[in-house]
Scaffold this motif. Structure first.
Motif, PDB file in Angstrom:
ATOM      1  N   LEU A 110       0.836  -1.205   0.000  1.00  0.00           N
ATOM      2  CA  LEU A 110       0.000   0.000   0.000  1.00  0.00           C
ATOM      3  C   LEU A 110       0.874   1.259   0.000  1.00  0.00           C
ATOM      4  O   LEU A 110       0.641   2.201  -0.771  1.00  0.00           O
ATOM      5  CB  LEU A 110      -0.956   0.000   1.206  1.00  0.00           C
ATOM      6  CG  LEU A 110      -1.826   1.255   1.353  1.00  0.00           C
ATOM      7  CD1 LEU A 110      -2.734   1.473   0.138  1.00  0.00           C
ATOM      8  CD2 LEU A 110      -2.674   1.200   2.628  1.00  0.00           C
ATOM      9  N   ARG A 111       1.917   1.271   0.826  1.00  0.00           N
ATOM     10  CA  ARG A 111       2.812   2.437   0.864  1.00  0.00           C
ATOM     11  C   ARG A 111       3.513   2.640  -0.479  1.00  0.00           C
ATOM     12  O   ARG A 111       3.680   3.773  -0.938  1.00  0.00           O
ATOM     13  CB  ARG A 111       3.835   2.302   1.994  1.00  0.00           C
ATOM     14  CG  ARG A 111       3.256   2.617   3.365  1.00  0.00           C
ATOM     15  CD  ARG A 111       4.362   2.849   4.387  1.00  0.00           C
ATOM     16  NE  ARG A 111       5.168   1.657   4.568  1.00  0.00           N
ATOM     17  CZ  ARG A 111       4.936   0.742   5.512  1.00  0.00           C
ATOM     18  NH1 ARG A 111       3.961   0.903   6.380  1.00  0.00           N
ATOM     19  NH2 ARG A 111       5.689  -0.324   5.592  1.00  0.00           N
ATOM     20  N   GLN A 112       3.905   1.540  -1.114  1.00  0.00           N
ATOM     21  CA  GLN A 112       4.522   1.623  -2.452  1.00  0.00           C
ATOM     22  C   GLN A 112       3.559   2.300  -3.430  1.00  0.00           C
ATOM     23  O   GLN A 112       3.946   3.173  -4.200  1.00  0.00           O
ATOM     24  CB  GLN A 112       4.837   0.218  -2.964  1.00  0.00           C
ATOM     25  CG  GLN A 112       5.958  -0.478  -2.234  1.00  0.00           C
ATOM     26  CD  GLN A 112       7.293  -0.240  -2.906  1.00  0.00           C
ATOM     27  OE1 GLN A 112       7.383  -0.264  -4.120  1.00  0.00           O
ATOM     28  NE2 GLN A 112       8.304   0.018  -2.122  1.00  0.00           N
ATOM     29  N   ALA A 113       2.309   1.851  -3.406  1.00  0.00           N
ATOM     30  CA  ALA A 113       1.301   2.404  -4.320  1.00  0.00           C
ATOM     31  C   ALA A 113       1.099   3.889  -4.043  1.00  0.00           C
ATOM     32  O   ALA A 113       1.076   4.718  -4.964  1.00  0.00           O
ATOM     33  CB  ALA A 113      -0.017   1.650  -4.170  1.00  0.00           C
ATOM     34  N   LEU A 114       0.988   4.226  -2.772  1.00  0.00           N
ATOM     35  CA  LEU A 114       0.743   5.629  -2.413  1.00  0.00           C
ATOM     36  C   LEU A 114       1.910   6.519  -2.815  1.00  0.00           C
ATOM     37  O   LEU A 114       1.724   7.694  -3.125  1.00  0.00           O
ATOM     38  CB  LEU A 114       0.467   5.741  -0.910  1.00  0.00           C
ATOM     39  CG  LEU A 114      -0.827   5.081  -0.431  1.00  0.00           C
ATOM     40  CD1 LEU A 114      -0.938   5.162   1.087  1.00  0.00           C
ATOM     41  CD2 LEU A 114      -2.051   5.709  -1.092  1.00  0.00           C
ATOM     42  N   SER A 115       3.121   5.950  -2.836  1.00  0.00           N
ATOM     43  CA  SER A 115       4.289   6.776  -3.149  1.00  0.00           C
ATOM     44  C   SER A 115       4.308   7.201  -4.613  1.00  0.00           C
ATOM     45  O   SER A 115       5.019   8.141  -4.973  1.00  0.00           O
ATOM     46  CB  SER A 115       5.581   6.045  -2.767  1.00  0.00           C
ATOM     47  OG  SER A 115       5.838   4.994  -3.683  1.00  0.00           O
ATOM     48  N   VAL A 116       3.531   6.538  -5.480  1.00  0.00           N
ATOM     49  CA  VAL A 116       3.507   6.946  -6.893  1.00  0.00           C
ATOM     50  C   VAL A 116       2.132   7.466  -7.321  1.00  0.00           C
ATOM     51  O   VAL A 116       1.844   7.577  -8.511  1.00  0.00           O
ATOM     52  CB  VAL A 116       3.959   5.793  -7.836  1.00  0.00           C
ATOM     53  CG1 VAL A 116       5.448   5.527  -7.681  1.00  0.00           C
ATOM     54  CG2 VAL A 116       3.154   4.512  -7.613  1.00  0.00           C
ATOM     55  N   THR A 117       1.269   7.770  -6.350  1.00  0.00           N
ATOM     56  CA  THR A 117      -0.059   8.300  -6.687  1.00  0.00           C
ATOM     57  C   THR A 117      -0.378   9.541  -5.856  1.00  0.00           C
ATOM     58  O   THR A 117       0.294   9.823  -4.858  1.00  0.00           O
ATOM     59  CB  THR A 117      -1.152   7.214  -6.472  1.00  0.00           C
ATOM     60  OG1 THR A 117      -1.016   6.652  -5.169  1.00  0.00           O
ATOM     61  CG2 THR A 117      -1.061   6.103  -7.512  1.00  0.00           C
ATOM     62  N   ASP A 118      -1.396  10.277  -6.295  1.00  0.00           N
ATOM     63  CA  ASP A 118      -1.763  11.537  -5.644  1.00  0.00           C
ATOM     64  C   ASP A 118      -3.090  11.460  -4.887  1.00  0.00           C
ATOM     65  O   ASP A 118      -3.432  12.363  -4.133  1.00  0.00           O
ATOM     66  CB  ASP A 118      -1.875  12.649  -6.694  1.00  0.00           C
ATOM     67  CG  ASP A 118      -0.652  12.709  -7.581  1.00  0.00           C
ATOM     68  OD1 ASP A 118       0.454  12.841  -7.029  1.00  0.00           O
ATOM     69  OD2 ASP A 118      -0.797  12.586  -8.826  1.00  0.00           O
ATOM     70  N   TYR A 119      -3.847  10.396  -5.165  1.00  0.00           N
ATOM     71  CA  TYR A 119      -5.146  10.226  -4.508  1.00  0.00           C
ATOM     72  C   TYR A 119      -5.214   8.844  -3.879  1.00  0.00           C
ATOM     73  O   TYR A 119      -4.744   7.870  -4.459  1.00  0.00           O
ATOM     74  CB  TYR A 119      -6.294  10.314  -5.522  1.00  0.00           C
ATOM     75  CG  TYR A 119      -6.451  11.650  -6.182  1.00  0.00           C
ATOM     76  CD1 TYR A 119      -7.291  12.630  -5.636  1.00  0.00           C
ATOM     77  CD2 TYR A 119      -5.782  11.938  -7.371  1.00  0.00           C
ATOM     78  CE1 TYR A 119      -7.449  13.857  -6.253  1.00  0.00           C
ATOM     79  CE2 TYR A 119      -5.929  13.170  -7.995  1.00  0.00           C
ATOM     80  CZ  TYR A 119      -6.761  14.129  -7.432  1.00  0.00           C
ATOM     81  OH  TYR A 119      -6.918  15.339  -8.049  1.00  0.00           O
ATOM     82  N   LEU A 120      -5.827   8.793  -2.693  1.00  0.00           N
ATOM     83  CA  LEU A 120      -6.183   7.505  -2.090  1.00  0.00           C
ATOM     84  C   LEU A 120      -7.695   7.471  -1.934  1.00  0.00           C
ATOM     85  O   LEU A 120      -8.279   8.355  -1.298  1.00  0.00           O
ATOM     86  CB  LEU A 120      -5.532   7.344  -0.709  1.00  0.00           C
ATOM     87  CG  LEU A 120      -6.085   6.186   0.149  1.00  0.00           C
ATOM     88  CD1 LEU A 120      -5.860   4.831  -0.520  1.00  0.00           C
ATOM     89  CD2 LEU A 120      -5.446   6.180   1.547  1.00  0.00           C
ATOM     90  N   VAL A 121      -8.309   6.482  -2.561  1.00  0.00           N
ATOM     91  CA  VAL A 121      -9.736   6.268  -2.375  1.00  0.00           C
ATOM     92  C   VAL A 121      -9.888   5.036  -1.506  1.00  0.00           C
ATOM     93  O   VAL A 121      -9.366   3.968  -1.838  1.00  0.00           O
ATOM     94  CB  VAL A 121     -10.451   6.036  -3.713  1.00  0.00           C
ATOM     95  CG1 VAL A 121     -11.940   5.846  -3.490  1.00  0.00           C
ATOM     96  CG2 VAL A 121     -10.173   7.182  -4.658  1.00  0.00           C
ATOM     97  N   THR A 122     -10.575   5.170  -0.397  1.00  0.00           N
ATOM     98  CA  THR A 122     -10.764   4.053   0.514  1.00  0.00           C
ATOM     99  C   THR A 122     -12.225   3.631   0.552  1.00  0.00           C
ATOM    100  O   THR A 122     -13.057   4.295   1.164  1.00  0.00           O
ATOM    101  CB  THR A 122     -10.274   4.420   1.935  1.00  0.00           C
ATOM    102  OG1 THR A 122      -8.887   4.743   1.861  1.00  0.00           O
ATOM    103  CG2 THR A 122     -10.464   3.262   2.908  1.00  0.00           C
TER     104      THR A 122
END
Ligand SMILES: Nc1ncnc2c1ncn2[C@@H]1O[C@H](COP(=O)(O)OP(=O)(O)O)[C@@H](O)[C@H]1O
Ligand SMILES: [Mg+2]
Length: 219
Positions: A110-122
């Motif tokens: 999850l942290r890897q994904a967040l490091s290359v994206t600008d939005y988190l949809v939960t």
């Protein structure tokens, strides 16, 4: 609405880079990721990269495989449930929209994904315990949010409208200080039966994406 989302996407100087994440399973993440990727492909001219980073289920990748010929050629799907996910995304050289579907339990990915994206949809379901269970997801977001801006949105999915549990869950989330998207995804066959297909009707997802992109600025 259709024209509004098209204009919103066309006006942006940057592509949409978005992670769908909740470290709890079965909350509608993969459905949300695929529907948002299909929405981006339909409402924008940029190519879309859809990454399945769920090491346990691979639902998103299976979905696109099952769709076969029907799957839109402008959406490239990869199954990269690996700890070097961020590097793979960067090395891909992709410059269009990016949607990453993540799995349950794996805060590292999850942290890897967040490091290359600008939005988190939960995506979360309407049970009062969700407000507590969302904590590890928020902690991962907070860590990444230190190094680059990350826009958070909570999306209620599989919703049975007007129930006490929905009202209580929304109150609990609001009490944690989180922004809940105004539009919910109702519990209907339109979404569960979409698996393995490319539905003509994207349901509420164009509206949901509009709300994600418009974020906090009241308009
Ligand atoms: N809005 C909805 N209405 C009805 N069923 C849904 C809805 N969203 C997801 N589902 C179903 O719920 C199950 C879990 O959804 P999924 O998107 O795979 O969640 P996750 O990726 O979080 O595990 C799947 O069987 C899916 O088809
Ligand atoms: Mg999933």
């Amino acid at each position: 609405m259709t024209e509004h989302l098209k204009a919103l996407l066309a006006e942006r100087s940057e592509p949409v880079r978005l992670t769908v994440g909740n470290l709890k399973g079965g909350t509608g993440k993969s459905t949300t990721a695929v529907e948002i990727a299909l929405t981006l492909a339909r409402f924008s001219d940029l190519p879309v990269m859809l990454v399945d980073a769920d090491s346990i289920n691979g639902t998103t990748f299976e979905w696109s495989e099952l769709a076969g010929e029907e799957w839109p050629s402008e959406i490239n799907v990869h199954y990269w449930p690996s700890i070097n996910l961020a590097k793979r995304v960067r090395d891909s050289g992709h410059t269009g929209h990016l949607v990453i579907d993540t799995g349950p339990g794996d805060a590292g990915i999850l942290r890897q994904a967040l490091s290359v994206t600008d939005y988190l949809v939960t995506p979360i379901t309407a049970s009062p315990a969700e407000a507590v269970r969302i904590k590890p997801t928020l902690e991962a977001a907070a860590e990444i949010g230190v190094s680059h801006p990350l826009e958070l949105s909570v999306l209620f999915t599989r919703v049975k409208p007007n129930t006490v549990s929905l009202r209580e869950a929304k109150e609990a989330i609001a009490n944690v200080g989180l922004d809940v998207l105004p539009t919910d995804v109702p519990f209907v066959l339109l979404y569960s039966q979409a698996f393995g297909t490319v539905p003509d009707d994207l349901g509420v997802f164009p509206q949901v994406l509009t709300e994600i992109l418009e974020g906090g600025d009241d308009e």
